[in-house]
Design a protein around this motif. Sequence first.
Motif: not given
Lengths: 216, 216
Positions: B32, B109, B112, B114-120, B177
Amino acid sequence: MAVAARRERERTARREAILDAAQELIASEGYYGVRMDAVADAAELSKGTLYLYFENKDALCAAVATRLIDEFIPRIEGAINEAQSGLDGVRALLQAYYDQTVENPHHFRFALAWLSAGERMDDSTEAFQTYRGRVGNMLSLVVATLQRGQADGSIRVDVDALPQAMQLWTSFLGIVLVGLNREAMEQRIPVPVDLTQLVPLHLDAMRRALSSEGTA
Amino acid sequence: MAVAARRERERTARREAILDAAQELIASEGYYGVRMDAVADAAELSKGTLYLYFENKDALCAAVATRLIDEFIPRIEGAINEAQSGLDGVRALLQAYYDQTVENPHHFRFALAWLSAGERMDDSTEAFQTYRGRVGNMLSLVVATLQRGQADGSIRVDVDALPQAMQLWTSFLGIVLVGLNREAMEQRIPVPVDLTQLVPLHLDAMRRALSSEGTA
DNA sequence: GCCGCAACTGACCGCCAGTCAGTCACTGAC
DNA sequence: GTCAGTGACTGACTGGCGGTCAGTTGCGGC
């Protein structure tokens, strides 16, 4: 001072109105898609005003997440209480949490952002303290259910309830994460797999791991 | 055309140099915290040039993550091969993955995010396709190890290896995680808990869940 | 010596969280 | 009645960052 009391009421009402607006926007746009300008618009306020009620975007999101958790903790408690044994209670808890989260995934997405953002998210605000308290409540539910199972003999007693609760909860985190994005995941992951089985499979695995049967 | 061949070599060398710079920055700043300007500076290029080699930041990060996975998949394979049975292999696989990830958490990281960002997150780029392939390789390792255990009798045969592998892998996601942020987590979560037990507890739970002992 | 082409540059754009000097409406004192 | 004080509110502005593109540079072929 009647004025001060009214001011206080108006202030909390406005805060709630902002939360209403934010919650609705988060529901339609997702956590990442919400812009503070949009929240301000929806709440019929200017952006600057939002910052009089919430220290920053993360604090606002934490407050929304707290609301959502408050809505569904009672439902999870209900599901646990209907269970016949502690072991069944664990299953009921996880299933209820999963169902609730599928229905409204935003509190989960927020928790995930918090966990994975590491230092980049400011969790020193008051709204965050409140949110953390709710997370503690959830964990306490898990611990209590495990202890109930140990007391009624359905769950093995050779492990401490608290660390075991963390294992139970933490492993479920991954399951929920992938389960939430099931359809996207089935396309994304380069392996043909039906993820609808994921939750039942995990519940079975946990039952096996926790059951007092098989323990010497 | 010898020129074209040299150009091609130079191009891949430059690409590698960018990846070197990005990898180092990611290691010090985290996913990040990395800025494209900083990567450009470190690679002694202008920012625009980065975009001649990578379509966007996500693609660059995917390429770095691919590198990292490529480094440690062989080590995990080694750990599996040393195991006496398929069931032990599962344990070895998870433990090796965990150890590697603690040592260098950045690929995790990224996954993660990638998985949690969804479509973004834009995962249509070529770098992402490659990365997805690596994820598939990891999953194949898990499936193969489960199948080995089913063949040698150490793992119960009444479940399909593929969905079970997904359960195994996905639940471990949560464990890793939280385990990664162990210290921060112990402070953050409003419950006094020692998270060093998390991984061993989970490995035990999985052993119980998968073992052929206890199956009718 | 000159043209063509690929690599490269860096000023610039758009987006968005967060800021702050200024305005407004109400209140209580006199 | 009025006027100073006060808290709520405003919205133009700033800064940071991912991404763009018109322009520059220099090498190879003719």
